[in-house]
Motif scaffolding. Structure first.
Motif, PDB file in Angstrom:
ATOM      1  N   GLN A 368       0.825  -1.203   0.000  1.00 61.52           N
ATOM      2  CA  GLN A 368       0.000   0.000   0.000  1.00 61.52           C
ATOM      3  C   GLN A 368       0.861   1.255   0.000  1.00 61.52           C
ATOM      4  O   GLN A 368       0.532   2.253  -0.651  1.00 61.52           O
ATOM      5  CB  GLN A 368      -0.923   0.013   1.218  1.00 61.52           C
ATOM      6  CG  GLN A 368      -1.884   1.189   1.250  1.00 61.52           C
ATOM      7  CD  GLN A 368      -2.858   1.178   0.087  1.00 61.52           C
ATOM      8  OE1 GLN A 368      -3.590   0.212  -0.117  1.00 61.52           O
ATOM      9  NE2 GLN A 368      -2.857   2.248  -0.704  1.00 61.52           N
ATOM     10  N   THR A 369       1.965   1.209   0.706  1.00 60.40           N
ATOM     11  CA  THR A 369       2.874   2.352   0.748  1.00 60.40           C
ATOM     12  C   THR A 369       3.409   2.677  -0.636  1.00 60.40           C
ATOM     13  O   THR A 369       3.438   3.845  -1.057  1.00 60.40           O
ATOM     14  CB  THR A 369       4.036   2.076   1.713  1.00 60.40           C
ATOM     15  OG1 THR A 369       3.512   1.754   3.000  1.00 60.40           O
ATOM     16  CG2 THR A 369       4.954   3.282   1.837  1.00 60.40           C
ATOM     17  N   LYS A 371       2.080   2.041  -3.489  1.00 54.76           N
ATOM     18  CA  LYS A 371       1.009   2.543  -4.346  1.00 54.76           C
ATOM     19  C   LYS A 371       0.689   4.004  -4.029  1.00 54.76           C
ATOM     20  O   LYS A 371       0.601   4.844  -4.932  1.00 54.76           O
ATOM     21  CB  LYS A 371      -0.244   1.682  -4.168  1.00 54.76           C
ATOM     22  CG  LYS A 371      -0.114   0.258  -4.681  1.00 54.76           C
ATOM     23  CD  LYS A 371      -1.349  -0.562  -4.339  1.00 54.76           C
ATOM     24  CE  LYS A 371      -1.199  -2.009  -4.771  1.00 54.76           C
ATOM     25  NZ  LYS A 371      -2.370  -2.841  -4.348  1.00 54.76           N
ATOM     26  N   THR A 372       0.510   4.318  -2.749  1.00 58.10           N
ATOM     27  CA  THR A 372       0.100   5.676  -2.387  1.00 58.10           C
ATOM     28  C   THR A 372       1.217   6.683  -2.628  1.00 58.10           C
ATOM     29  O   THR A 372       0.991   7.762  -3.192  1.00 58.10           O
ATOM     30  CB  THR A 372      -0.355   5.733  -0.921  1.00 58.10           C
ATOM     31  OG1 THR A 372      -1.404   4.783  -0.715  1.00 58.10           O
ATOM     32  CG2 THR A 372      -0.858   7.117  -0.566  1.00 58.10           C
ATOM     33  N   TYR A 373       2.421   6.363  -2.204  1.00 57.57           N
ATOM     34  CA  TYR A 373       3.536   7.294  -2.406  1.00 57.57           C
ATOM     35  C   TYR A 373       3.799   7.511  -3.892  1.00 57.57           C
ATOM     36  O   TYR A 373       4.144   8.626  -4.310  1.00 57.57           O
ATOM     37  CB  TYR A 373       4.797   6.781  -1.720  1.00 57.57           C
ATOM     38  CG  TYR A 373       4.901   7.109  -0.248  1.00 57.57           C
ATOM     39  CD1 TYR A 373       5.834   8.026   0.220  1.00 57.57           C
ATOM     40  CD2 TYR A 373       4.082   6.502   0.694  1.00 57.57           C
ATOM     41  CE1 TYR A 373       5.952   8.328   1.577  1.00 57.57           C
ATOM     42  CE2 TYR A 373       4.187   6.788   2.048  1.00 57.57           C
ATOM     43  CZ  TYR A 373       5.116   7.705   2.483  1.00 57.57           C
ATOM     44  OH  TYR A 373       5.221   7.994   3.823  1.00 57.57           O
ATOM     45  N   ILE A 426       4.662   1.728   7.180  1.00 58.62           N
ATOM     46  CA  ILE A 426       4.380   2.738   6.162  1.00 58.62           C
ATOM     47  C   ILE A 426       5.415   3.861   6.229  1.00 58.62           C
ATOM     48  O   ILE A 426       5.954   4.300   5.202  1.00 58.62           O
ATOM     49  CB  ILE A 426       2.959   3.305   6.340  1.00 58.62           C
ATOM     50  CG1 ILE A 426       1.917   2.223   6.041  1.00 58.62           C
ATOM     51  CG2 ILE A 426       2.740   4.520   5.440  1.00 58.62           C
ATOM     52  CD1 ILE A 426       0.497   2.639   6.376  1.00 58.62           C
ATOM     53  N   GLY A 430       8.121   4.412   3.449  1.00 57.28           N
ATOM     54  CA  GLY A 430       7.950   5.712   2.806  1.00 57.28           C
ATOM     55  C   GLY A 430       9.232   6.517   2.730  1.00 57.28           C
ATOM     56  O   GLY A 430       9.390   7.372   1.850  1.00 57.28           O
ATOM     57  N   GLN A 457       2.767   9.597   4.819  1.00 60.87           N
ATOM     58  CA  GLN A 457       2.351   8.458   5.643  1.00 60.87           C
ATOM     59  C   GLN A 457       0.884   8.600   6.040  1.00 60.87           C
ATOM     60  O   GLN A 457       0.109   7.633   5.984  1.00 60.87           O
ATOM     61  CB  GLN A 457       3.214   8.379   6.905  1.00 60.87           C
ATOM     62  CG  GLN A 457       2.761   7.319   7.904  1.00 60.87           C
ATOM     63  CD  GLN A 457       3.452   7.456   9.259  1.00 60.87           C
ATOM     64  OE1 GLN A 457       4.426   8.194   9.388  1.00 60.87           O
ATOM     65  NE2 GLN A 457       2.951   6.770  10.260  1.00 60.87           N
ATOM     66  N   THR A 460      -1.332   7.764   3.233  1.00 61.91           N
ATOM     67  CA  THR A 460      -1.322   6.315   2.998  1.00 61.91           C
ATOM     68  C   THR A 460      -2.187   5.598   4.018  1.00 61.91           C
ATOM     69  O   THR A 460      -2.954   4.675   3.674  1.00 61.91           O
ATOM     70  CB  THR A 460       0.118   5.779   3.066  1.00 61.91           C
ATOM     71  OG1 THR A 460       0.939   6.514   2.161  1.00 61.91           O
ATOM     72  CG2 THR A 460       0.172   4.301   2.700  1.00 61.91           C
ATOM     73  N   GLU A 461      -2.076   5.982   5.269  1.00 58.34           N
ATOM     74  CA  GLU A 461      -2.889   5.353   6.317  1.00 58.34           C
ATOM     75  C   GLU A 461      -4.374   5.501   6.018  1.00 58.34           C
ATOM     76  O   GLU A 461      -5.159   4.559   6.229  1.00 58.34           O
ATOM     77  CB  GLU A 461      -2.554   5.975   7.675  1.00 58.34           C
ATOM     78  CG  GLU A 461      -1.184   5.597   8.190  1.00 58.34           C
ATOM     79  CD  GLU A 461      -0.765   6.396   9.414  1.00 58.34           C
ATOM     80  OE1 GLU A 461       0.250   6.031  10.030  1.00 58.34           O
ATOM     81  OE2 GLU A 461      -1.449   7.392   9.740  1.00 58.34           O
ATOM     82  N   GLU A 463      -5.713   5.672   3.142  1.00 59.51           N
ATOM     83  CA  GLU A 463      -6.075   4.825   2.007  1.00 59.51           C
ATOM     84  C   GLU A 463      -6.123   3.341   2.375  1.00 59.51           C
ATOM     85  O   GLU A 463      -6.446   2.508   1.531  1.00 59.51           O
ATOM     86  CB  GLU A 463      -5.108   5.065   0.846  1.00 59.51           C
ATOM     87  CG  GLU A 463      -5.254   6.465   0.260  1.00 59.51           C
ATOM     88  CD  GLU A 463      -4.687   6.598  -1.150  1.00 59.51           C
ATOM     89  OE1 GLU A 463      -3.996   5.657  -1.603  1.00 59.51           O
ATOM     90  OE2 GLU A 463      -4.952   7.630  -1.791  1.00 59.51           O
TER      91      GLU A 463
END
Length: 746
Positions: A368-369, A371-373, A426, A430, A457, A460-461, A463
């Protein structure tokens, strides 16, 4: 026409306000909206006024070839490294600086000398140990040789820095190679502390190694500073040069190793079955594939191999190197599809003590990290991202990080442990983006990596909600969570723009406040769409380069067309806080024959509706203002004012004059929630520039069709307002705080 009416009516009221404002003393204007100007470095051919790298921007490069041996019997690391250093600067260099970070653990280190300590009535064993020190532990690098072309080089060691003198200057555009042989004793991280070291498991007499800062590393030579050779004292982290790495790690044959870079010889170090699982992981996008199982890890724990294996890794364009090694490791991995042709592996290494929590959540958090970053900064460019479990730590290096989050011995764990583990994974993964790729100088500015990283971060959390089934309880990011720190005792609060070694309240200053500032800038000042474009521009401009604070500040303005100097000045250079006081509200209607309102003198600013200073309510009736007809022509209308139409449009309207005082000193946007007598609610946002003429107090008139029952400033706690009991009108009789209004207890 409506806007024209409001303009005329507002003009009538503003003439009174302007007269009052002129009475303010010049000394009360603190220039919070003054441009940063000379506070920022002068733009040049290397760093432009727009915040982008200049057309002559340059940076150095350092490539490493290393052979490392980890001795599990004696807990030592021995290494030989060949460094090729490229001088891409316009300068000729007469000497080189090399970082020796392990020397902060040497017996002549300054770190314990500058550390503060005090006595208490009761001291734990660990506290006494850290006061007395470990007389048996001999830390720091043992430099065996420094050579070039087989010849000894002249060098001098100053604590955590080593200067290597050159026989002839290294000219601009040239490169040179030299080698360093060294060793050091690995520190017990659980007793001695540290970002790197070992954790000992007494029950089975095994070690888990998380190793970093383990080799002499080139210091940064940069356009705006020259050599960054500030000593490593423990708090300020690292300024490092990009390069390519080829690393051979020799360990006991029953060890599993994870490291920066891609494993080059899996067929030599993995079993045939593990090789098959490794290949399966490269095609698994939904869940991790376990490459080394818990059963295999438990088997490894029971015996200690006497022979060794060498794990070979390669990494390109990284600024540092780290690895983990243990016979205790379980290993899982999955692919993360970021775009066509870019599918890095998210991986986790953890002992059985980390299960079941780590098997359930570690690699999912890594994925997930990435993807979001990648969405908010740049697409993750490396082939792997690794999370390693060991106790009581959160630390990052390119492609690999070390994280806490250990369940109870029976495998149970609390929500706090789960959320803490996910949050730290994360955060540390990150850090691949800040500062491993967007390579700021951590030795000088902790906030540029920790603060920016904590901000993303938080994104991301949030999401993770779909995977968790509920909103992640983020510790840092939302504005209201920084209030206690920002409004705290004066001497304990320092500006964000403070060197790493001088920061007080490290977590709040370098992590939470800059993260909150950026979140507030995104949600309240700029808006997500504009902010995201500007922040991504900064990330793309400075990926694999060395940005400074000025480059961030200038880019955010350049890419958004928003003047943010007031924001950087207040949030990053100052220690003021937000406290907007809705000190008075006055309600007016236009006097007509029909309403029979009494025309009262409007000079009583600062008084309540009833003429007192109680500020308790709106009163039973509004005050009246008299409509004064005019035949003047206004350029804005390009015609005579139609008195009749304006008067007709203003009839029955409610005019509310709000007096707002800046009690905390930090200028801020004003978010107003209007609740009307019919129960309807309206939200209105006023930009921070309302404070430009008078930074202490402003008055503003609002025309409303409906009668107002209540006014709340910052109802959703979006501006970090410190004292919310002065945000509400009418005030409560018992002085209850804002939360009671929000819960409907008024």
């Amino acid at each position: 026409m409506k806007n024209s009416i409001l303009l005329i009516v507002t003009f009538l009221f503003s003439t009174v306000t302007m007269a009052q404002d002129r009475k303010q003393k010049d000394t009360e204007w603190e220039q919070k909206f003054e441009q940063l100007g000379t506070m920022l470095p002068t733009p040049n051919v290397y760093r432009t006024a727009s915040g982008a790298p200049g057309h002559q921007y340059w940076q150095q490069k350092a490539d490493y070839k290393m052979k490392i041996v980890l001795d599990d019997n004696n807990q030592t690391i021995t290494g030989t490294e060949d460094i090729t250093y490229y001088n891409n600067s316009p300068d000729d260099l007469e000497y080189l600086w090399v970082q020796l970070d392990q020397n902060m653990r040497a017996r002549d280190s300054d770190s314990p000398l500058i550390g503060r300590s005090s006595m208490r009535d009761t001291l734990s064993a660990l506290a006494v140990f850290r006061l007395t020190g470990d007389s048996d532990y001999d830390g720091g690098f043992k430099i065996k040789s420094v050579k070039s072309s087989g010849q000894d080089m002249s060098y001098i060691i100053n604590k955590t820095m080593m200067r290597i003198d050159l026989e002839a200057p290294l000219k601009s555009g040239q490169n040179m190679s030299f080698s360093i042989d060294w060793m050091y004793n690995i520190n017990n991280r659980m007793t001695d502390g540290g970002r790197s070291g070992l954790e000992y498991f007494e029950d089975e007499d095994n070690y888990l190694y998380t190793i970093a800062q383990f080799f002499p590393r080139m210091a940064v030579y940069i356009d705006n500073e020259g050599w960054q050779n500030k000593q490593f004292l423990g708090s300020g982290e690292f300024a490092l040069t990009f390069g390519d790495y080829e690393v051979d790690l020799t360990v006991p044959s029953d060890f599993i190793v994870g490291a920066t870079g891609m494993l080059q010889n899996p067929n030599e170090v993995l079993t045939e079955e593990q090789m098959e699982r490794f290949e399966q992981a490269k095609k698994s996008y939904d869940k991790p594939v376990i490459i080394v199982t818990e059963k295999e890890a438990k088997k490894n724990e029971k015996t200690k191999a006497s022979d060794t294996k060498t794990w070979k890794f390669k990494a390109e364009n990284v600024r540092d190197y780290g690895f983990c090694a243990s016979r205790k490791f379980i290993w899982d991995a999955m692919a993360v599809k970021l775009s066509d042709g870019n599918e890095p592996l998210a991986m986790s290494y953890y002992p059985k003590e980390g299960n079941p929590l780590w098997e359930e959540w570690s690699t999912a958090a890594v994925a997930q990290t990435l993807k979001t970053y990648s969405k908010f900064t740049i697409e993750y460019p490396y082939p792997v991202a690794i999370s390693v479990h060991t106790a009581s730590i959160g630390m990052e290096y390119p492609m690999i990080c070390f994280n806490y989050g250990r369940p109870n011995k029976d495998g149970s764990y609390s929500d706090r442990t789960k959320h803490g583990m996910i949050g730290v994974i994360i955060h540390e993964v990150g850090h691949n983006f800040f500062p491993m790729i967007i390579n700021s100088d951590e030795r000088q500015w902790t906030w540029m990596d920790e603060g920016l990283n904590t901000f993303v971060q938080y994104l991301t959390e949030q999401e993770l909600t779909d995977q968790l089934g509920y909103e992640f309880p983020s510790r840092r990011g939302p504005a209201h969570k920084i209030v206690d720190y920002m409004s705290g005792e004066n001497g304990l609060v320092r500006p964000i723009m403070t060197n790493s070694e001088q920061i007080r309240q490290f977590g709040a200053n370098a992590y939470a406040k800059p993260a909150t500032a950026l979140n507030l800038l995104r949600t309240t000042v700029m808006g997500p769409e504009l902010f995201d474009k500007a922040f991504k521009t900064y990330s793309e401009r400075w990926a694999f380069k060395h940005p400074t604070p000025a480059d961030l500040f200038r880019t955010m303005e350049d890419a958004s067309a928003v003047d943010l100097d007031w924001f950087w000045r207040g949030w990053f250079y100052g220690t003021d806080y937000v406290d907007v006081d809705l000190s008075n509200v006055r309600w007016f209607q236009m006097q007509t024959e029909e309403n029979g309102l009494e025309s009262r003198n409007i000079k009583g600013a600062g008084q309540g509706i009833d003429g007192s200073n109680s500020n308790k309510d709106f009163g039973s009736d509004p005050q009246a203002f008299v409509f004064a007809e005019s035949n003047r022509k206004y350029r804005e209308f390009n015609q005579s004012v139609d008195n009749g139409k304006i008067k007709q449009a203003a009839e029955g309207k409610n005019f509310y004059e709000l007096t707002l005082k800046n009690q905390g000193g930090l200028v801020s946007p004003i978010i107003i929630q209007w609740t009307y007598t019919d129960g309807s609610v309206e939200l209105e946002k006023i930009p921070a520039e309302i404070w430009k003429i008078n930074e202490k107090e402003v008055k503003k008139v609002f025309m409303k069709n409906k009668q107002v029952a209540k006014i709340v400033i910052d109802p959703d706690k979006m501006t970090a307002d410190a004292y919310t009991d002065n945000n509400v009108f009418p005030r409560t009789n018992d002085g209850d705080r804002f939360e009671q209004f929000k819960e409907g207890k008024d």
